[in-house]
Motif scaffolding. Structure first.
Motif, mmCIF file in Angstrom:
data_model
loop_
_atom_site.group_PDB
_atom_site.id
_atom_site.type_symbol
_atom_site.label_atom_id
_atom_site.label_comp_id
_atom_site.label_asym_id
_atom_site.label_seq_id
_atom_site.Cartn_x
_atom_site.Cartn_y
_atom_site.Cartn_z
ATOM 1 N N LEU A 228 2.047 -9.069 1.024
ATOM 2 C CA LEU A 228 1.861 -8.692 2.425
ATOM 3 C C LEU A 228 2.357 -9.765 3.385
ATOM 4 O O LEU A 228 3.086 -9.443 4.342
ATOM 5 N N GLY B 39 5.138 -3.638 1.788
ATOM 6 C CA GLY B 39 3.948 -4.481 1.741
ATOM 7 C C GLY B 39 2.894 -4.010 0.763
ATOM 8 O O GLY B 39 1.716 -4.382 0.891
ATOM 9 N N GLU B 40 3.294 -3.240 -0.258
ATOM 10 C CA GLU B 40 2.326 -2.640 -1.171
ATOM 11 C C GLU B 40 2.352 -3.272 -2.564
ATOM 12 O O GLU B 40 3.394 -3.711 -3.044
#
Length: 260
Positions: free
Chosen positions: A178, A246-247
């Motif tokens: 992230l 962002g996963e």
């Protein structure tokens, strides 16, 4: 991102296992693929098979990584895709007691450092050196310039006995996803991380049928090891879906690893 012959990619650890399957899947889409790996014989043969470029590289070496990116970009141009699959194990208990004498020993610190150097720092090294090149590219639709996929492990969340170093390295890859996505958002570069469970890679298959059968029985469903092409399919989905960013995603058949 649309995958075609106008796009270049780099896959670390691309000579075998998850990296090889991903490189093959990208090449099938027409992408120009550079393979980063230590295995020269396998890497050169596979690169020729997919009309790619092989770069002999240890991701723990700054100089070798720089040289590999130069070679890849000379052959294919600046990559818009980076998939990091290079990594090592390094099992050892934090403290061990000899069965015969009861003598105590601790995790070899040089081994711990090596696992961190390859798995974590090697991954981040490849990320930053690729991302700075991507950032110099002209943007595509909606300002997209590039996509990065990192490989962690379910051990990042379910570390087993003897996996302190490996888990630390993979948990850190998850943890940086992230903030790196936020760092790169203004440059139009996305990053995601896959956490594979137990996969039928060449290294795993050397364990023998009994071990493989026992591991397969631990998976809720389907009761088998994951296939490298299933990892590749998720990597390509993350690349092609522009809203995926962002996963950290587990790919594990629902398994939660026991202590041993």
């Amino acid at each position: 991102m649309k995958l075609n012959s106008s796009v270049a990619a780099v896959v670390t650890g691309g000579a075998s296992g998850l990296g090889r399957a991903t490189a093959a899947a990208l090449a099938e889409k027409g992408v120009k693929v550079a393979i980063f790996d230590l295995n020269v014989e396998e890497g050169e043969a596979f690169a020729a098979e997919i009309s790619g470029t092989f770069c002999a590289v240890n991701v723990a070496s700054d100089e070798q990584v720089d040289a590999a990116f130069r070679k890849a970009r000379k052959a294919h141009g600046q990559e818009r895709i980076l998939v990091n699959c290079a990594g090592i194990g390094g099992p050892a208990k934090t403290v061990s007691r000899a069965r015969d004498t009861g003598a105590l020993s601790h995790f070899p610190l040089d081994l711990f450092e090596r696992v961190i150097q390859v798995n974590l720092i090697g991954t981040f090294r490849s990320v930053v050196k690729s991302a700075v090149g991507m950032a110099a590219l002209d943007p595509l639709e909606e300002g997209h310039r590039g996509v990065i996929i990192n490989t962690a492990s379910v051990a990042a969340e379910d570390g087993q006995v003897g996996q302190a170093a490996y888990t630390a390295s993979k948990a850190a890859i998850v943890g940086m996803t992230l903030p790196v996505a936020r760092d790169l958002m203004s440059e139009g570069i996305r990053i995601n991380t896959i956490l594979p469970g137990i996969f039928s890679t060449p290294l795993m298959m050397t364990a023998g049928d009994k071990v493989v059968d026992a591991l397969s029985a631990m998976v809720p469903f389907p009761k088998r090891l994951g296939r490298p092409d299933e990892y590749a399919a998720l990597a390509l989905a993350m690349i092609e879906n522009d809203y995926f960013n962002g996963e950290d995603v587990r790919l594990d058949g629902g398994i939660r690893m026991a202590p041993r």
